[in-house]
Design an enzyme around this catalytic site. Structure first.
Site, mmCIF file in Angstrom:
data_model
loop_
_atom_site.group_PDB
_atom_site.id
_atom_site.type_symbol
_atom_site.label_atom_id
_atom_site.label_comp_id
_atom_site.label_asym_id
_atom_site.label_seq_id
_atom_site.Cartn_x
_atom_site.Cartn_y
_atom_site.Cartn_z
ATOM 1 N N ARG A 12 0.780 -1.236 -0.062
ATOM 2 C CA ARG A 12 -0.035 0.092 0.151
ATOM 3 C C ARG A 12 0.824 1.308 0.081
ATOM 4 N NH1 ARG A 12 -4.840 -1.672 3.781
ATOM 5 N NH2 ARG A 12 -6.004 -2.879 2.040
ATOM 6 N N GLY A 13 2.269 1.046 0.362
ATOM 7 C CA GLY A 13 3.109 2.202 0.006
ATOM 8 C C GLY A 13 3.373 2.776 -1.340
ATOM 9 N N LEU A 14 4.241 3.893 -1.287
ATOM 10 C CA LEU A 14 4.546 4.335 -2.750
ATOM 11 C C LEU A 14 5.245 3.248 -3.550
ATOM 12 C CD1 LEU A 14 4.963 6.844 -4.735
ATOM 13 C CD2 LEU A 14 6.918 7.228 -3.619
ATOM 14 N N SER A 108 19.154 6.284 -1.170
ATOM 15 C CA SER A 108 20.346 6.914 -1.594
ATOM 16 C C SER A 108 20.679 7.486 -0.205
ATOM 17 C CB SER A 108 20.229 7.906 -2.658
ATOM 18 O OG SER A 108 19.002 8.817 -2.438
ATOM 19 N N CYS A 109 19.822 7.656 0.780
ATOM 20 C CA CYS A 109 20.695 8.348 1.854
ATOM 21 C C CYS A 109 21.490 7.617 2.892
ATOM 22 C CB CYS A 109 19.361 8.942 2.971
ATOM 23 S SG CYS A 109 18.422 7.732 3.743
ATOM 24 N N TYR A 136 17.284 6.775 9.871
ATOM 25 C CA TYR A 136 16.846 5.753 8.790
ATOM 26 C C TYR A 136 17.998 5.343 7.980
ATOM 27 C CZ TYR A 136 14.040 5.086 4.395
ATOM 28 O OH TYR A 136 13.639 4.406 3.498
ATOM 29 N N LYS A 140 18.788 1.034 7.045
ATOM 30 C CA LYS A 140 18.831 0.485 5.613
ATOM 31 C C LYS A 140 20.122 0.089 5.387
ATOM 32 C CE LYS A 140 14.737 1.276 4.118
ATOM 33 N NZ LYS A 140 13.842 0.209 3.621
ATOM 34 N N PRO A 163 17.299 2.909 -4.251
ATOM 35 C CA PRO A 163 16.577 3.603 -5.373
ATOM 36 C C PRO A 163 16.947 5.245 -4.622
ATOM 37 C CG PRO A 163 14.907 2.502 -3.997
ATOM 38 C CD PRO A 163 16.342 2.082 -3.186
ATOM 39 N N ASN A 165 15.316 9.340 -4.463
ATOM 40 C CA ASN A 165 14.022 9.949 -4.158
ATOM 41 C C ASN A 165 13.261 9.541 -5.159
ATOM 42 O OD1 ASN A 165 16.160 11.238 -2.459
ATOM 43 N ND2 ASN A 165 14.772 12.949 -2.254
ATOM 44 N N HIS A 179 7.682 14.130 1.255
ATOM 45 C CA HIS A 179 9.078 14.401 0.753
ATOM 46 C C HIS A 179 8.797 15.708 -0.192
ATOM 47 C CE1 HIS A 179 9.832 10.102 1.300
ATOM 48 N NE2 HIS A 179 11.401 10.659 1.462
ATOM 49 N N ARG A 209 18.400 17.549 -5.928
ATOM 50 C CA ARG A 209 17.927 16.154 -5.695
ATOM 51 C C ARG A 209 17.665 15.409 -7.203
ATOM 52 N NH1 ARG A 209 19.477 17.066 -1.620
ATOM 53 N NH2 ARG A 209 18.601 16.789 0.663
#
Ligand code: GFB
Length: 320
Positions: A12-14, A108-109, A136, A140, A163, A165, A179, A209
């Site tokens: 259900r997320g992006l 990518s962070c 976060y 990851k 991935p 952003n 975001h 970005r």
């Protein structure tokens, strides 16, 4: 694709919803999902019971607690606790229940704040992280290292995709939690319909970005499921467009898509975050995958998604 049973965690997320949409469009008949009410991924015994019952042969781990720069800065405990728990439980369940391939999604962070640009995968753990999203990122990085450790010790086939952003249909438009792209889409829309002369943009507008449409990420996930093995890549592989813009340029592109002609003002009380984090995407390119959706096409379609979900035509957006 061989008809595998694929569990999409976080459907259900992006990111997860885009993976699910693509698998459905491909006519994949054996996709497994579970809502948060049906399965709490932070509870290890529930995750094992679920895997035992459903026996997926492939897993895409897109479930995560995520958010924009402010959410990360304000709720670091939630971000590190939830993400460590979810990935530990799912990765270990994959091993215990014989999952053939796992695609783990990072971000990518994970790379140092002042990494060389574009950032190669080899920059991992070579310097200090950006403080606004350190919690976060640490979670990851732990996910990447967990997958690598299982591969090394148990010969599993777990791939870590990093991935850049993301944006697109199903995004979070919450003004404080989201975001930059969904935040600016909503704010520019609201400024236009209420006739405001200024659009507030957080920070200095100078950070850069790289934004990728989430349908491109879904295509990379399916590419990984079908064609990649852990032995083809190092501990992780970047997924991006290789192109970045300043926040100011992104705001101007959003204003154009929304049809808003006001003036940009900067709220410098808000953090800038990392100055730049454009990914070196040459490794995945060499393996045969490329992003396809240009920002000029992706932003208008993201605005249509916002309108369809949250706004009546020509009225202000409803509170979310
Ligand atoms: O997208 P964003 O929240 O996250 O912010 P990060 C990107 C840049 O956009 C920052 C600026 O320089 C913000 O100051 N910005 C301008 C805005 N206006 C806005 C606005 O209205 N809302 C937001 N949110 N930003 C996140 C990490 O970092 O990126 C996560 O916190 C994750 O861990 C994610 O990795 C992909 O790109 O700075």
């Amino acid at each position: 694709m061989m008809e595998e049973s694929i569990y999409v965690a976080g459907h259900r997320g992006l990111a997860g919803s885009a993976v699910l949409r693509l698998l459905q469009r491909m006519g994949h008949a054996r996709v497994i999902t579970a809502s948060r009410q049906q399965l709490d991924l932070t509870v290890q015994s529930d995750v094992n019971t679920f895997f035992e019952a459903r026996r997926p042969s492939q897993v895409v781990l897109a479930a995560a607690t995520v958010g924009g720069i402010l959410a990360n800065a304000e709720r670091p405990a939630d971000f590190i606790r939830d993400n460590l728990a979810i990935q530990n439980n799912v990765i270990d369940a994959c091993f215990r229940h014989g999952v053939r391939k796992l695609v783990f999604l990072g971000s990518s962070c994970i790379y140092p704040k002042f990494a060389p640009q574009p950032i190669p995968e080899s920059a991992l753990l070579t310097g200090a992280l950006e403080p606004t999203n350190e919690a976060y990122a640490i979670a990851k990085i732990a996910g990447i290292k967990t997958c690598a450790a299982y591969n090394r010790q148990h010969g599993t086939n777990y791939l870590s995709l990093m991935p850049t952003n993301l944006y697109g249909p199903g995004d979070n438009y919450d003004p404080r939690g989201s975001h930059v792209l969904p935040a600016l889409i909503r704010r520019a829309h609201e400024a236009r319909v209420s006739g405001q002369s200024e659009l507030v943009v957080w920070g200095s507008g100078t950070p850069r970005r790289e934004l990728m449409h989430v349908d491109d990420l879904a295509s990379a996930c399916v590419f990984a499921l079908e064609r990649l093995n852990a032995s083809d890549i190092g501990e992780c592989i970047n997924v991006g467009t290789g192109i970045d813009l300043t926040i100011c340029e992104i705001a101007e592109t959003v204003m154009q898509a929304v049809g808003y002609r006001g003036r940009i003002v900067f709220d410098t009380s808000k953090p800038d975050g990392t100055p730049r984090k454009v990914l070196d995407v040459s490794a995945l390119r060499r393996l045969g995958w490329n992003a396809r959706i240009a920002l000029q096409d992706g932003i208008p379609s993201a605005y249509q998604d916002f309108l369809a979900r949250y706004a009546k035509p020509d009225t202000t957006a409803r509170p979310i």
